[in-house]
Design an enzyme around this catalytic site. Structure first.
Site, PDB file in Angstrom:
ATOM      1  N   ASP A  16       2.763   3.009   7.602  1.00 55.64           N
ATOM      2  CA  ASP A  16       3.079   2.229   6.398  1.00 55.64           C
ATOM      3  C   ASP A  16       2.968   0.731   6.679  1.00 55.64           C
ATOM      4  OD1 ASP A  16       3.899   1.709   3.818  1.00 55.64           O
ATOM      5  OD2 ASP A  16       6.036   1.967   4.261  1.00 55.64           O
ATOM      6  N   GLU A  60     -17.957   6.732  17.561  1.00 54.76           N
ATOM      7  CA  GLU A  60     -17.191   5.792  18.398  1.00 54.76           C
ATOM      8  C   GLU A  60     -16.816   6.459  19.699  1.00 54.76           C
ATOM      9  OE1 GLU A  60     -13.455   3.883  20.029  1.00 54.76           O
ATOM     10  OE2 GLU A  60     -13.822   5.948  19.382  1.00 54.76           O
ATOM     11  N   ASP A 105       0.103  -1.878   5.134  1.00 59.61           N
ATOM     12  CA  ASP A 105       0.446  -3.091   4.381  1.00 59.61           C
ATOM     13  C   ASP A 105      -0.107  -4.334   5.065  1.00 59.61           C
ATOM     14  OD1 ASP A 105       1.769  -1.515   2.551  1.00 59.61           O
ATOM     15  OD2 ASP A 105       3.760  -1.864   3.415  1.00 59.61           O
ATOM     16  N   ILE A 134       0.858  -1.195   0.000  1.00 62.95           N
ATOM     17  CA  ILE A 134       0.000   0.000   0.000  1.00 62.95           C
ATOM     18  C   ILE A 134       0.892   1.244   0.000  1.00 62.95           C
ATOM     19  CG2 ILE A 134      -1.676   1.309   1.377  1.00 62.95           C
ATOM     20  CD1 ILE A 134      -2.881  -1.196   0.144  1.00 62.95           C
ATOM     21  N   HIS A 151      -6.550  12.400  21.918  1.00 64.64           N
ATOM     22  CA  HIS A 151      -7.758  13.183  22.261  1.00 64.64           C
ATOM     23  C   HIS A 151      -7.447  14.663  22.519  1.00 64.64           C
ATOM     24  CE1 HIS A 151     -10.580   9.547  23.292  1.00 64.64           C
ATOM     25  NE2 HIS A 151     -10.099   9.548  22.070  1.00 64.64           N
ATOM     26  N   ASP A 209      -7.969   1.170  14.734  1.00 66.40           N
ATOM     27  CA  ASP A 209      -8.207   2.399  15.491  1.00 66.40           C
ATOM     28  C   ASP A 209      -6.863   2.806  16.100  1.00 66.40           C
ATOM     29  OD1 ASP A 209      -9.080   4.441  17.089  1.00 66.40           O
ATOM     30  OD2 ASP A 209     -10.512   3.243  18.257  1.00 66.40           O
TER      31      ASP A 209
HETATM   32  N1  TRP Z   1     -10.606   5.196  20.337  1.00 67.63           N
HETATM   33  C1  TRP Z   1     -10.124   4.467  21.469  1.00 67.63           C
HETATM   34  C2  TRP Z   1     -10.545   5.224  22.712  1.00 67.63           C
HETATM   35  O1  TRP Z   1     -10.666   6.423  22.644  1.00 67.63           O
HETATM   36  C3  TRP Z   1      -8.625   4.338  21.462  1.00 67.63           C
HETATM   37  C4  TRP Z   1      -8.178   3.152  22.166  1.00 67.63           C
HETATM   38  C5  TRP Z   1      -7.803   3.066  23.442  1.00 67.63           C
HETATM   39  C6  TRP Z   1      -8.076   1.872  21.609  1.00 67.63           C
HETATM   40  N2  TRP Z   1      -7.457   1.795  23.714  1.00 67.63           N
HETATM   41  C7  TRP Z   1      -7.621   1.066  22.625  1.00 67.63           C
HETATM   42  C8  TRP Z   1      -8.310   1.363  20.336  1.00 67.63           C
HETATM   43  C9  TRP Z   1      -7.392  -0.303  22.385  1.00 67.63           C
HETATM   44  C10 TRP Z   1      -8.108   0.019  20.119  1.00 67.63           C
HETATM   45  C11 TRP Z   1      -7.649  -0.798  21.121  1.00 67.63           C
HETATM   46  O2  TRP Z   1     -10.756   4.627  23.764  1.00 67.63           O
HETATM   47 ZN    ZN Z   2     -10.273   5.849  18.339  1.00 70.84          ZN
END
Ligand code: TRP
Ligand code: ZN
Ligand code: CA
Length: 442
Positions: free
Chosen positions: A306, A175, A310, A48, A291, A204
């Site tokens: 990267d 989310e 991939d 990618i 955040h 994420d």
């Molecule tokens: N978006 C998630 C959050 O704000 C970020 C996060 C924290 C996360 N711990 C995680 C994402 C573990 C995946 C796995 O809580």
């Molecule tokens: Zn997140």
């Protein structure tokens, strides 16, 4: 052929045919083994382009900048993000659907993109949340997962991939308010459709500036697919422990769908052991801008983004092929190699190339050795790095002819590409034979 039932005699019989060949010197002068290429390899997963993923991040940053500095649920920057991603997918031939829901008094949106074709009864999904918190543009959290999944989908289109499974991609809303969009999606899927989802892959935060390489510890096949990819790069991984259930995979897992995913760390601190193995700064958060308003395009580690991009393509290509066991690619050598009586080990080589990552946990070694007393033989599979896997020991009581068998080897610690050898040693006098052919099935 006859063998005495016990092996006490100094004189044992061997087959006339093998004896004749050895006397004629034919086996000893057999050409060195040449590996034959596999007949038909499934298309390899693409590399990618990082630049494409970063271009999507720049677009998301521009959207945030133009909309009050965020892309949060209920804000204009969120809907603009949905419209932007949808337009790219529509242009690439996906069938897209925007699903609306209400949360905290505001309309939220999920974007679903189906790649036409594949088995509708086996759906492989990959997804990411597209919303940010309201305090910043959300480029690592979660522009990174959104952009990488988008680019993987566009790569499916560029390849005009014809996977066995049906592919579906999802970008989730809200989310950050508690997995709201992904919960809404699974709760509104009829049970019959839920049961068709063979796996959901979640991304994420995959470009953290002080990254770790974390793999979710959920479905074993998905987890192993990711681990194999990183092992092939020589990058160590750890199990994700910074809050299981803190992203959208939890919505799928809660209704019994197998899940997996990748993560490079949020507010937790990188240990010195982790800095040793991955580089970066010990004693500092994986993402100090988690955040926050500084989660901008500057808040991305390119190498992590990267590699994870991939890895996503690798998983989509790998997991969408076949049902539970993908059809194997066969690498074979049919060159005969004589095995000297009670002598040195001999080898026959098969060259594997063009694969990605590691060999499977269920590598099959198919062996065809002609021999007049198989108990004489010690047989190993030797990986490209020299690691030997014992397939068969010698045995004074095993008087049968030939070793014609398929062995399953857990070769998941070995890079797939390179020269694999079948090593055979005859450790007892009298009976002899030769490697007729052998093959590896990946
Ligand atoms: N978006 C998630 C959050 O704000 C970020 C996060 C924290 C996360 N711990 C995680 C994402 C573990 C995946 C796995 O809580
Ligand atoms: Zn997140
Ligand atoms: Ca022998």
């Amino acid at each position: 052929m006859l063998h005495s039932a016990t092996r006490t005699s100094a004189i044992r019989r061997r087959t006339a045919a093998v004896t004749a060949l050895i006397c004629a010197g034919l086996l000893a002068t057999a050409a060195p083994s040449a590996a034959t290429s596999p007949a038909a390899l499934a298309a390899a997963p693409p590399d990618i382009p990082l630049a494409n993923v970063k271009a999507h991040l720049a677009d998301l940053q521009s959207i945030a900048t133009a909309n009050g500095g965020n892309r949060a649920h209920g804000r204009a920057g969120y809907k603009a993000s949905i419209d932007h991603v949808k337009a790219k997918l529509d242009a690439a031939g996906f069938t897209t659907t925007v699903q609306q829901f209400t949360s905290a008094g505001a309309t939220g949106y999920n974007l679903i993109a189906d790649w036409p074709g594949g088995d509708a009864n086996q759906v492989l999904m990959a997804g990411a949340h597209l919303d940010s918190v309201s305090s910043g543009p959300g480029i690592n959290d979660n522009g990174s997962g959104s952009a990488a999944v988008l680019e993987a989908a566009l790569a499916v289109s560029r390849a005009q991939l014809k996977p066995d499974k049906h592919l579906r991609f999802g970008w989730w809303g809200a989310e950050e308010l508690g997995l709201v969009g992904s919960k809404y999606y699974v709760n509104n899927l009829p049970a019959a459709d839920r049961s068709k989802i063979s796996g959901y892959l979640n991304f994420d935060m995959i470009g953290s500036p002080n990254p770790g390489y974390f793999v979710y510890d959920d479905d074993p096949a998905i987890e192993q697919t990711f681990k194999n990819y990183f092992a092939g790069l020589g990058v160590q991984t750890e199990i994700e422990t910074e809050g299981d259930g803190r992203s959208d995979h939890a919505s799928f897992k809660n209704v019994g769908i197998p899940v997996g995913g990748l993560f490079t760390g949020a507010s937790r601190t990188k240990s010195s052991a982790q800095a040793q193995k991955w580089g970066g700064t010990a004693g500092q958060a994986f993402d100090r801008c988690y955040h926050s308003s500084c989660d901008t395009t500057s808040n991305i580690n390119d190498t992590a983004l990267d590699r994870n991009s991939d890895a996503i393509a690798h998983a989509i290509w790998t997991l969408s092929t076949g049902t539970t066991v993908p059809p194997g690619d066969v690498y074979e050598s049919t060159a005969d190699v004589a095995i000297p009586d009670n002598g040195a080990a001999v080898t026959s080589t098969v060259t594997v190339s063009g694969r990605t990552g590691n060999a499977p946990a269920t590598l099959k070694a198919g062996v065809d050795i002609k021999h007049t007393w198989r108990g004489d033989l010690v047989v190993d599979l030797v990986a490209p790095d020299g690691t030997a896997y014992r397939l068969k020991n010698s045995s004074g009581s095993d008087s049968a002819d030939n070793v014609i068998a398929t062995y399953t080897v857990n070769a998941s610690a070995e890079a797939a590409n390179g020269d694999w050898k079948l090593r055979v040693q005859d450790v007892a006098a009298q009976d002899t034979g030769y490697i007729d052919s052998w093959k590896l099935t990946f």
